[in-house]
Design an enzyme around this catalytic site. Structure first.
Site, PDB file in Angstrom:
ATOM      1  N   ASP A 307      43.135  39.135  43.141  1.00 38.33           N
ATOM      2  CA  ASP A 307      44.473  38.924  43.676  1.00 38.33           C
ATOM      3  C   ASP A 307      45.065  37.722  42.924  1.00 38.33           C
ATOM      4  O   ASP A 307      44.414  37.085  42.088  1.00 38.33           O
ATOM      5  CB  ASP A 307      44.443  38.727  45.203  1.00 38.33           C
TER       6      ASP A 307
HETATM    7  C1  BGC Z   1      49.201  39.593  47.494  1.00 40.78           C
HETATM    8  C2  BGC Z   1      48.865  41.007  47.129  1.00 40.78           C
HETATM    9  C3  BGC Z   1      49.838  41.523  46.094  1.00 40.78           C
HETATM   10  C4  BGC Z   1      49.831  40.586  44.897  1.00 40.78           C
HETATM   11  C5  BGC Z   1      50.748  41.025  43.764  1.00 40.78           C
HETATM   12  C6  BGC Z   1      49.389  38.707  46.265  1.00 40.78           C
HETATM   13  O1  BGC Z   1      49.877  37.444  46.594  1.00 40.78           O
HETATM   14  O2  BGC Z   1      48.167  39.066  48.296  1.00 40.78           O
HETATM   15  O3  BGC Z   1      48.870  41.829  48.273  1.00 40.78           O
HETATM   16  O4  BGC Z   1      49.489  42.814  45.709  1.00 40.78           O
HETATM   17  O5  BGC Z   1      50.239  39.295  45.326  1.00 40.78           O
HETATM   18  O6  BGC Z   1      52.071  40.881  44.080  1.00 40.78           O
END
Ligand code: BGC
Length: 746
Positions: A307
């Site tokens: 993530d």
């Molecule tokens: C979130 C994810 C998301 C990713 C990309 C992160 O901060 O936890 O759910 O897919 O950002 O935008």
């Protein structure tokens, strides 16, 4: 059918089966061939994912072309990046026109086609309730509402429509669905989940994936999904996003892994990792979860993605590593295949050094890159005819909008309807008040047009808020006075004054949009200004219908006791206003059911599938509304719950039948929920657990016979030895007010 035809069909199946297997095999060979040609730099580039801002033009510069070509070439040609994510930063992270997306993705692919090995870039986006970042996309109810529909077919259709709209935008990889289980109502991403129940979430998530990917996600109208956030992210002990969870191995296996298992079984080829930590180990450093369980036990063959910035955070935040370099080593060796760095190339540089010095073996790199390339081949990215889907007939079609409307209607829960306050008469004079009454953003939540979803000015002007939809349907007088914002009183006195000239008050409370850490709160209590508005409205003595909108169950107990009607709207999406008005006026018979237990008090967090001691002696499961609660304008009765016999062996399926009848005066949909209880076991078992459900539509007086099959797996649990087991003994099956028992023997 003549024998000859059966024979021919059988041969055809064998041929098709072989050809699918051959295609898969040939992709494996292609991966090996390609890998053999790649330099170390090219391999590590494939494991690297950067944010759009890394290739973006500086803010304000040439808005017609948000890409800076030199930066794009630096990323794709010089750093060989395998993936890019997110919507353009110029001039703001927000939804782009579909034409702009087609241009962006074409520009990116044109540059990857100029690279030495022409490996296409996989572009990823958060399209969690439709194509979030494409302007005018069909934006569905959020996952918590999709769960309230108890309708897997709608989830399938949402997946299919989202994939189509992404492909028409030139996009092919969706960071969705969230397969985290929603058992911590404070958590600011509860609404991104399918609620508290493992079975319901598994079924709805799997249906979404099947609709989104079809049998072959390289098809021109299908796209890849990504399960997130593996695993345990949704259960922070203090309720704040990205804070520690303490989940025992048994609990993990019982509540948190099964939804991911269902997603893998449904064919999702990518998984995003938990940004938080479980039991002291950050998700991105957890070899046991990422490799032993995910690969060894669950047999996941796709690739894992970190993530946002989370590998770095093993150093900067968690102090698990003493340098960013060590963090990269820990994460890659734990089993992360691709890093969402995402704002620079540090992962690329550091991993290169680690491999050159022998600290990370090349075999691990080859393994990760093979997985990534395999998915790219399977997605058809290398195929020259991988054309963009046409916009015409695939984007914001009337049929997709109608499906969205149906999803919204089925996702709304009528929780209370005393004195038949609902449906309202069309000619009633209605006073609408409250902070969520006239905002599209309050119905859509985060990940809508922007990350936080809170920029109301960017919302489509043709969509109806709750107030606008009531006004459109009503033949009486409809007045809107805000009363209070989310946090401050505005004009409560005007509301009280206006109440005198109206028959009914529709009071709309709830939350503003949010996601992730920005949505953290310290209590489920509603802000005092909203409580004051509610109390003032109730004190007028006029009949009140309370509507709540927002991602979490905020505490409304005292107010609910004093109003006649309660509608729990959560986040019903763009068609939510119309759907709520349809229900208010009786143009639609409500059938949504709660996918969570709605707490009575801020610390009253007991799930429906609680342990016996949670409802023993003075303890009790006494939520404001239980899991599965939801009223209709008609009545239903389930009867004749029967088993084909009452003794079974451990490996037998159990067939159950029941009848359901519409005993009221209106046509309506009813969800029949089947619960199981293992009466005594070597590990304490929940008082009941949902194991099957069916939704049926019945005319007044109509009766339907339903049958359910429980498999041995449905009776299993995680035993003393932490392995899944089924024990002999007695079980209860519960449907409606009826219970039958059976026993299981060797
Ligand atoms: C979130 C994810 C998301 C990713 C990309 C992160 O901060 O936890 O759910 O897919 O950002 O935008």
């Amino acid at each position: 059918m003549p024998i000859k035809s059966i024979f021919l069909i059988a041969i055809l199946f064998v041929i098709v089966g072989c050809s699918v297997r051959n295609q898969k095999q040939s992709k494996v060979n292609k991966v090996e061939e390609l890998l053999a040609k790649m330099t170390l730099e090219e391999k590590i580039g494939q494991m690297t994912q950067v944010d759009f801002s890394v290739i973006g033009a500086p803010a304000g510069q040439n808005l017609d072309d948000p890409i800076d070509k030199a930066k794009l070439e630096d990323a794709v040609i010089a750093h060989h990046v395998g993936s890019i994510l997110n919507t353009p930063t110029t001039p703001q992270n927000k939804a782009q026109s579909i034409e702009m997306w087609r241009k962006i993705t074409q520009t990116v692919q044109a540059v990857s086609a100029k690279s030495r090995l022409k490996i296409p870039v996989l572009y990823g986006i958060d399209a969690i309730h439709g194509a979030t970042y494409t302007k005018n996309a069909v934006l569905f109810p959020q996952a918590i509402n999709m769960a309230a529909t108890f309708n897997p077919e709608l989830s399938f259709k949402e997946g299919a429509i989202t994939a189509r709209e992404l492909r028409a935008s030139g996009l092919q990889w969706n960071f969705s669905p969230v397969m985290d289980i929603g058992r911590q109502p404070l958590w600011p991403r509860l609404w991104e989940t399918y609620g508290e129940d493992v079975h319901l979430a598994s079924i709805l998530g799997a249906s979404y994936i099947k609709g989104h990917q079809g049998d072959d996600f390289s098809a021109s109208n299908k796209a890849l999904t990504c399960l997130k956030h593996y695993v345990g992210y949704s259960f922070p002990i203090n309720g704040k996003d990205r804070t520690p969870a303490w989940i025992s191995e048994r609990m993990l296996r019982e509540y948190f892994l099964p939804t991911f298992e269902a997603g893998i079984k449904a064919g999702s080829p990518t998984i995003m990792v938990n940004s938080g930590e479980v039991d002291g180990i950050p998700g991105h450093a957890n070899y046991h979860y990422l490799t032993t369980i995910l690969r060894g036990e669950m047999g996941f063959k796709g690739f894992t993605l970190s993530d946002w910035e989370d590998i770095k955070r093993l150093y900067t935040r968690d102090k698990l590593a003493t340098s960013e370099k060590e963090a990269v080593k820990i994460a890659v060796m734990a089993g992360i295949d691709m890093s969402m760095i995402p704002m620079d190339f540090s992962f690329y540089d550091l991993l290169l050094e680690l491999v050159k010095s022998g600290e990370v073996p090349i075999t691990r790199i080859d393994e990760a890159v093979s997985r990534i390339l395999q998915v790219k081949f399977e997605a058809g990215l290398f195929e020259p005819d991988n054309k963009m889907l046409s916009i015409e007939g695939n984007f914001a079609t009337p049929e997709a909008i109608a499906t969205n409307g149906q999803a919204a209607r089925e996702s709304i829960v009528l929780a209370k309807n005393d004195n038949h306050i609902l449906p309202l008469k069309k000619d009633a004079n209605i006073l609408v008040t409250g902070p969520t009454a006239n905002l599209l953003s309050a119905m859509n939540g985060g990940w809508t047009i922007t990350w936080q979803g809170d920029d109301e000015s960017l919302y489509p002007k043709n969509q109806l808020t709750v107030f606008k939809a009531i006004e459109k349907k009503s033949t009486g007088k409809v007045t809107y006075i805000e009363g209070s914002s989310f946090t401050d009183e505005i004009d409560i006195n005007r509301v009280i004054e206006a109440a005198k000239n109206h028959d009914t008050i529709v009071l709309c409370l709830g939350e503003k949009p949010y996601t992730e850490t920005l949505g953290n709160i310290g209590s489920l209590n509603l802000n005092q200004a909203q409580i004051n508005l509610a109390n003032a409205v109730i004190a007028t003595g006029k009949p009140v219908v309370l509507i709540t909108l927002g991602g979490r169950p905020r505490i409304i107990t005292a107010q609910v006791e004093k109003v006649d009607g309660v509608i729990l709207g959560f986040l019903p999406g763009m068609e939510g206003g119309t759907a709520i008005a349809d229900i208010l006026f009786g143009d639609y018979n409500p059938n949504g059911r709660l996918p969570i237990s709605y707490p009575r008090d801020t610390n009253d967090i007991v799930m429906y599938d609680h342990k016996p001691m949670e409802s023993y002696e003075s303890n009790g499961y006494k939520p404001l509304y239980p899991f599965g609660h939801g009223l209709s304008y008609t009545t239903f009765q389930t009867n004749d719950l029967k088993l084909q016999k009452d003794k079974f062996t451990l490996d037998e399926n159990i067939n159950i039948t029941v009848t359901v009848k519409n005993t009221g005066l209106r046509k309506g949909k009813e969800t029949v929920l089947l619960y199981v209880n293992d009466i005594a076991a070597s590990v304490t078992r929940p008082s009941k657990q949902l194991k099957a459900f069916k939704k049926v539509e019945l005319n007044p007086g109509q009766l339907e016979h339903l049958s359910f099959t429980l498999t041995p797996d449905d009776l299993s649990f995680i035993g003393v030895d932490l392995k899944r087991t089924v024990e002999v003994g007695d079980f209860k099956v519960m449907v409606g007010n009826e219970t039958v028992t059976f026993s299981l023997a060797k």
